[in-house]
Design a protein around this motif. Structure first.
Motif, PDB file in Angstrom:
ATOM      1  N   ASP A  83       7.012  10.487  -1.339  1.00  0.00           N
ATOM      2  CA  ASP A  83       8.149  10.764  -0.464  1.00  0.00           C
ATOM      3  C   ASP A  83       7.914  10.060   0.870  1.00  0.00           C
ATOM      4  O   ASP A  83       6.930   9.331   1.028  1.00  0.00           O
ATOM      5  CB  ASP A  83       8.359  12.271  -0.270  1.00  0.00           C
ATOM      6  CG  ASP A  83       7.155  12.982   0.342  1.00  0.00           C
ATOM      7  OD1 ASP A  83       6.305  12.325   0.976  1.00  0.00           O
ATOM      8  OD2 ASP A  83       7.062  14.212   0.195  1.00  0.00           O
ATOM      9  N   ARG A  84       8.808  10.267   1.845  1.00  0.00           N
ATOM     10  CA  ARG A  84       8.716   9.554   3.123  1.00  0.00           C
ATOM     11  C   ARG A  84       7.467   9.953   3.896  1.00  0.00           C
ATOM     12  O   ARG A  84       6.839   9.110   4.540  1.00  0.00           O
ATOM     13  CB  ARG A  84       9.975   9.816   3.968  1.00  0.00           C
ATOM     14  CG  ARG A  84      10.050   8.940   5.197  1.00  0.00           C
ATOM     15  CD  ARG A  84      10.257   7.492   4.826  1.00  0.00           C
ATOM     16  NE  ARG A  84       9.350   6.637   5.574  1.00  0.00           N
ATOM     17  CZ  ARG A  84       9.116   5.372   5.295  1.00  0.00           C
ATOM     18  NH1 ARG A  84       9.686   4.795   4.265  1.00  0.00           N
ATOM     19  NH2 ARG A  84       8.305   4.663   6.020  1.00  0.00           N
ATOM     20  N   ILE A  85       7.097  11.210   3.866  1.00  0.00           N
ATOM     21  CA  ILE A  85       5.890  11.645   4.592  1.00  0.00           C
ATOM     22  C   ILE A  85       4.661  10.976   3.992  1.00  0.00           C
ATOM     23  O   ILE A  85       3.780  10.491   4.710  1.00  0.00           O
ATOM     24  CB  ILE A  85       5.757  13.195   4.592  1.00  0.00           C
ATOM     25  CG1 ILE A  85       6.970  13.845   5.292  1.00  0.00           C
ATOM     26  CG2 ILE A  85       4.455  13.623   5.254  1.00  0.00           C
ATOM     27  CD1 ILE A  85       7.151  13.490   6.756  1.00  0.00           C
ATOM     28  N   ASP A  86       4.590  10.921   2.663  1.00  0.00           N
ATOM     29  CA  ASP A  86       3.480  10.236   1.996  1.00  0.00           C
ATOM     30  C   ASP A  86       3.491   8.750   2.350  1.00  0.00           C
ATOM     31  O   ASP A  86       2.436   8.147   2.594  1.00  0.00           O
ATOM     32  CB  ASP A  86       3.577  10.436   0.481  1.00  0.00           C
ATOM     33  CG  ASP A  86       2.372   9.896  -0.276  1.00  0.00           C
ATOM     34  OD1 ASP A  86       1.226  10.035   0.217  1.00  0.00           O
ATOM     35  OD2 ASP A  86       2.578   9.334  -1.367  1.00  0.00           O
ATOM     36  N   ARG A 130       0.799  -1.225   0.000  1.00  0.00           N
ATOM     37  CA  ARG A 130       0.000   0.000   0.000  1.00  0.00           C
ATOM     38  C   ARG A 130       0.833   1.278   0.000  1.00  0.00           C
ATOM     39  O   ARG A 130       0.308   2.339  -0.315  1.00  0.00           O
ATOM     40  CB  ARG A 130      -0.972  -0.031   1.170  1.00  0.00           C
ATOM     41  CG  ARG A 130      -2.143  -0.973   0.866  1.00  0.00           C
ATOM     42  CD  ARG A 130      -2.777  -1.578   2.094  1.00  0.00           C
ATOM     43  NE  ARG A 130      -3.841  -2.493   1.713  1.00  0.00           N
ATOM     44  CZ  ARG A 130      -3.659  -3.755   1.326  1.00  0.00           C
ATOM     45  NH1 ARG A 130      -2.444  -4.253   1.261  1.00  0.00           N
ATOM     46  NH2 ARG A 130      -4.687  -4.525   1.001  1.00  0.00           N
ATOM     47  N   VAL A 131       2.112   1.200   0.358  1.00  0.00           N
ATOM     48  CA  VAL A 131       2.959   2.397   0.304  1.00  0.00           C
ATOM     49  C   VAL A 131       3.744   2.483  -0.997  1.00  0.00           C
ATOM     50  O   VAL A 131       4.374   3.506  -1.272  1.00  0.00           O
ATOM     51  CB  VAL A 131       3.920   2.516   1.517  1.00  0.00           C
ATOM     52  CG1 VAL A 131       3.157   2.542   2.819  1.00  0.00           C
ATOM     53  CG2 VAL A 131       4.966   1.446   1.512  1.00  0.00           C
ATOM     54  N   GLU A 164      18.838  10.698   3.438  1.00  0.00           N
ATOM     55  CA  GLU A 164      19.858  10.871   2.394  1.00  0.00           C
ATOM     56  C   GLU A 164      19.279  11.535   1.152  1.00  0.00           C
ATOM     57  O   GLU A 164      19.975  12.293   0.475  1.00  0.00           O
ATOM     58  CB  GLU A 164      20.471   9.519   2.021  1.00  0.00           C
ATOM     59  CG  GLU A 164      21.394   8.955   3.076  1.00  0.00           C
ATOM     60  CD  GLU A 164      21.882   7.553   2.747  1.00  0.00           C
ATOM     61  OE1 GLU A 164      21.663   7.068   1.606  1.00  0.00           O
ATOM     62  OE2 GLU A 164      22.477   6.930   3.646  1.00  0.00           O
ATOM     63  N   ARG A 165      18.018  11.263   0.843  1.00  0.00           N
ATOM     64  CA  ARG A 165      17.367  11.882  -0.320  1.00  0.00           C
ATOM     65  C   ARG A 165      16.857  13.291  -0.011  1.00  0.00           C
ATOM     66  O   ARG A 165      16.354  13.983  -0.895  1.00  0.00           O
ATOM     67  CB  ARG A 165      16.181  11.019  -0.788  1.00  0.00           C
ATOM     68  CG  ARG A 165      16.566   9.694  -1.414  1.00  0.00           C
ATOM     69  CD  ARG A 165      15.369   9.002  -2.066  1.00  0.00           C
ATOM     70  NE  ARG A 165      14.261   8.759  -1.155  1.00  0.00           N
ATOM     71  CZ  ARG A 165      14.080   7.639  -0.432  1.00  0.00           C
ATOM     72  NH1 ARG A 165      14.966   6.651  -0.518  1.00  0.00           N
ATOM     73  NH2 ARG A 165      13.034   7.520   0.358  1.00  0.00           N
TER      74      ARG A 165
END
Length: 195
Positions: A85-88, A79-80, A142-143
């Protein structure tokens, strides 16, 4: 993997039937009140079939804890996928976790009972989540998607949040949409609670 690991697809299906039956039995009645016979009856398999795959009730319980952890991680990963991005990914992952808890309400009883019945399996369940989380948070930093920081503390904090939000809004009550709960939690993660 156990030396009793299935060698055929049919054997894997039978083992999975036993694990599904164990999830229901342990989830409804608890470890101590559940017998191997309860599990085999629910799975509609002969008692002897149980011993083809597991040596004891303790062994299937430990296998179930690991199996449920794999199920949750696979459910969330699916589902991810495609998160921007990480927050999403955090938002989608939290929604997925709450939805999983709603569909597998026995998860909490089994994992929490493991704390006393199989403490090593209980600890390993959460450590597997933390390892993946730490890796994902480190890569996101890192991104430039999140700030640099202590990935271990962050991972455990995010796991704790998910566990308790899943309990409150997945098991104790489902009156709020998972998306609404996730949005409130993600706002706190991304913006903090300072005025």
């Amino acid at each position: 993997m156990s030396s009793k690991s299935p060698k055929t697809a049919r054997g894997q299906r039978t083992r999975n039937k036993l694990l599904e039956a164990a999830e229901l039995a342990f989830g409804e009645d608890g470890f101590h009140a559940t017998s191997i016979g309860d599990i085999t009856r629910r799975a509609s398999v002969a008692l002897g079939t149980f011993y083809v795959y597991f040596d004891s009730k303790d062994e299937i319980f430990r296998a179930l804890v690991a199996h449920m952890g794999q199920m949750v991680r696979a459910w969330i990963a699916e589902r991810v996928e495609g998160a921007t991005d990480r927050i999403d990914a955090e938002r989608k992952g939290l929604i997925a976790y709450i939805e999983f808890a709603r569909e597998h309400q026995n998860l909490y009883r089994i994992i929490e009972e493991a704390q006393f019945v199989a403490p090593d399996a209980h600890k390993a369940h959460y450590q597997r989540f933390a390892e993946g989380y730490k890796r994902n948070l480190g890569e996101a930093a890192e991104r430039g998607e999140i700030t640099e920081g202590d990935v271990s503390t962050r991972a455990w904090a995010l796991i704790g949040m998910s566990v308790f939000l899943g309990l409150r809004f997945g098991v104790w009550g489902t009156e709020r949409p998972a998306e609404e709960v996730a949005d409130a939690a993600i706002a706190m993660i991304s913006e903090g609670i300072r005025p």
